[in-house]
Design a protein around this motif. Structure first.
Motif, mmCIF file in Angstrom:
data_model
loop_
_atom_site.group_PDB
_atom_site.id
_atom_site.type_symbol
_atom_site.label_atom_id
_atom_site.label_comp_id
_atom_site.label_asym_id
_atom_site.label_seq_id
_atom_site.Cartn_x
_atom_site.Cartn_y
_atom_site.Cartn_z
ATOM 1 N N LEU A 39 -19.207 30.582 2.602
ATOM 2 C CA LEU A 39 -18.594 30.744 1.279
ATOM 3 C C LEU A 39 -19.613 30.735 0.142
ATOM 4 N N LEU A 40 -20.595 29.843 0.225
ATOM 5 C CA LEU A 40 -21.507 29.628 -0.892
ATOM 6 C C LEU A 40 -22.894 30.221 -0.691
ATOM 7 N N GLY A 41 -23.188 30.665 0.512
ATOM 8 C CA GLY A 41 -24.502 31.247 0.769
ATOM 9 C C GLY A 41 -25.509 30.195 1.189
ATOM 10 N N THR A 42 -26.737 30.602 1.274
ATOM 11 C CA THR A 42 -27.802 29.717 1.762
ATOM 12 C C THR A 42 -28.774 29.355 0.655
ATOM 13 N N TRP A 43 -28.260 29.042 -0.520
ATOM 14 C CA TRP A 43 -29.144 28.675 -1.622
ATOM 15 C C TRP A 43 -29.480 27.189 -1.557
ATOM 16 N N GLY A 44 -30.546 26.815 -2.203
ATOM 17 C CA GLY A 44 -30.978 25.423 -2.207
ATOM 18 C C GLY A 44 -31.903 25.123 -1.049
ATOM 19 N N PRO A 45 -32.316 23.874 -0.983
ATOM 20 C CA PRO A 45 -33.231 23.488 0.107
ATOM 21 C C PRO A 45 -32.538 23.587 1.458
ATOM 22 N N SER A 46 -33.327 23.882 2.480
ATOM 23 C CA SER A 46 -32.746 23.975 3.818
ATOM 24 C C SER A 46 -33.564 23.126 4.788
ATOM 25 N N LEU A 47 -32.868 22.697 5.832
ATOM 26 C CA LEU A 47 -33.491 21.883 6.862
ATOM 27 C C LEU A 47 -32.928 22.344 8.190
ATOM 28 N N ALA A 48 -33.789 22.711 9.108
ATOM 29 C CA ALA A 48 -33.402 23.198 10.434
ATOM 30 C C ALA A 48 -32.453 24.385 10.338
ATOM 31 N N GLY A 49 -32.695 25.251 9.366
ATOM 32 C CA GLY A 49 -31.884 26.455 9.223
ATOM 33 C C GLY A 49 -30.559 26.259 8.518
ATOM 34 N N MET A 50 -30.282 25.064 8.005
ATOM 35 C CA MET A 50 -29.031 24.799 7.292
ATOM 36 C C MET A 50 -29.332 24.564 5.824
ATOM 37 N N ALA A 51 -28.654 25.310 4.959
ATOM 38 C CA ALA A 51 -28.776 25.100 3.522
ATOM 39 C C ALA A 51 -28.051 23.798 3.190
ATOM 40 N N LEU A 52 -28.773 22.824 2.699
ATOM 41 C CA LEU A 52 -28.222 21.482 2.559
ATOM 42 C C LEU A 52 -27.093 21.375 1.540
ATOM 43 N N ILE A 53 -27.260 21.952 0.366
ATOM 44 C CA ILE A 53 -26.260 21.790 -0.691
ATOM 45 C C ILE A 53 -24.949 22.465 -0.309
ATOM 46 N N SER A 54 -25.010 23.716 0.102
ATOM 47 C CA SER A 54 -23.766 24.402 0.468
ATOM 48 C C SER A 54 -23.150 23.805 1.727
ATOM 49 N N SER A 55 -23.967 23.307 2.639
ATOM 50 C CA SER A 55 -23.444 22.672 3.843
ATOM 51 C C SER A 55 -22.716 21.376 3.521
ATOM 52 N N ILE A 56 -23.293 20.570 2.643
ATOM 53 C CA ILE A 56 -22.647 19.313 2.256
ATOM 54 C C ILE A 56 -21.348 19.590 1.510
ATOM 55 N N LEU A 57 -21.357 20.567 0.604
ATOM 56 C CA LEU A 57 -20.128 20.902 -0.125
ATOM 57 C C LEU A 57 -19.034 21.396 0.815
ATOM 58 N N GLY A 58 -19.397 22.238 1.765
ATOM 59 C CA GLY A 58 -18.422 22.722 2.738
ATOM 60 C C GLY A 58 -17.866 21.597 3.594
ATOM 61 N N ALA A 59 -18.736 20.669 4.000
ATOM 62 C CA ALA A 59 -18.292 19.540 4.812
ATOM 63 C C ALA A 59 -17.401 18.591 4.018
ATOM 64 N N VAL A 60 -17.718 18.383 2.739
ATOM 65 C CA VAL A 60 -16.880 17.533 1.888
ATOM 66 C C VAL A 60 -15.482 18.131 1.768
ATOM 67 N N ILE A 61 -15.413 19.427 1.531
ATOM 68 C CA ILE A 61 -14.112 20.097 1.422
ATOM 69 C C ILE A 61 -13.337 19.966 2.728
ATOM 70 N N LEU A 62 -14.010 20.172 3.838
ATOM 71 C CA LEU A 62 -13.347 20.075 5.147
ATOM 72 C C LEU A 62 -12.866 18.653 5.433
ATOM 73 N N VAL A 63 -13.675 17.644 5.121
ATOM 74 C CA VAL A 63 -13.277 16.256 5.348
ATOM 75 C C VAL A 63 -12.045 15.909 4.515
ATOM 76 N N ILE A 64 -12.013 16.358 3.268
ATOM 77 C CA ILE A 64 -10.855 16.087 2.409
ATOM 78 C C ILE A 64 -9.604 16.753 2.972
ATOM 79 N N ILE A 65 -9.724 18.008 3.371
ATOM 80 C CA ILE A 65 -8.556 18.731 3.906
ATOM 81 C C ILE A 65 -8.057 18.075 5.191
ATOM 82 N N VAL A 66 -8.966 17.763 6.104
ATOM 83 C CA VAL A 66 -8.566 17.156 7.377
ATOM 84 C C VAL A 66 -7.936 15.785 7.143
ATOM 85 N N SER A 67 -8.511 14.975 6.271
ATOM 86 C CA SER A 67 -7.949 13.646 6.036
ATOM 87 C C SER A 67 -6.591 13.726 5.354
ATOM 88 N N LEU A 68 -6.381 14.730 4.497
ATOM 89 C CA LEU A 68 -5.063 14.912 3.891
ATOM 90 C C LEU A 68 -4.034 15.315 4.932
#
Length: 83
Positions: A39-68
């Motif tokens: 959704l957000l692309g691969t901008w920002g710092p990356s580690l092991a091929g994962m863009a950290l900022i967009s990955s964390i934002l995506g995971a936060v959204i997923l955790v909120i949806i799943v917990s709801l």
């Protein structure tokens, strides 16, 4: 490994990580990372091929949806629980 860390961070940010458990946080981190990068692309710092900022934002959204969703199944859907 990075996906697991992202899942733990997302659980800590949302405050819902303890209720989901470690394995669910790891899965949320991996799936949320893929969703966030799609959704957000691969901008920002990356580690092991994962863009950290967009990955964390995506995971936060997923955790909120799943917990709801899991919270609604646990408590049932009625008008009293929504208010």
């Amino acid at each position: 490994m990075v996906g697991a860390i992202i899942g733990v961070i997302a659980g800590a940010i949302t405050g819902r990580g303890n209720s989901m458990g470690w394995i669910a946080n790891i899965i949320a981190g991996l799936i949320g990372s893929a969703i966030g990068q799609a959704l957000l692309g691969t901008w920002g710092p990356s580690l092991a091929g994962m863009a950290l900022i967009s990955s964390i934002l995506g995971a936060v959204i997923l955790v909120i949806i799943v917990s709801l969703i899991l919270g609604r199944k646990k408590h049932g859907l009625n008008f009293k629980n929504i208010i």
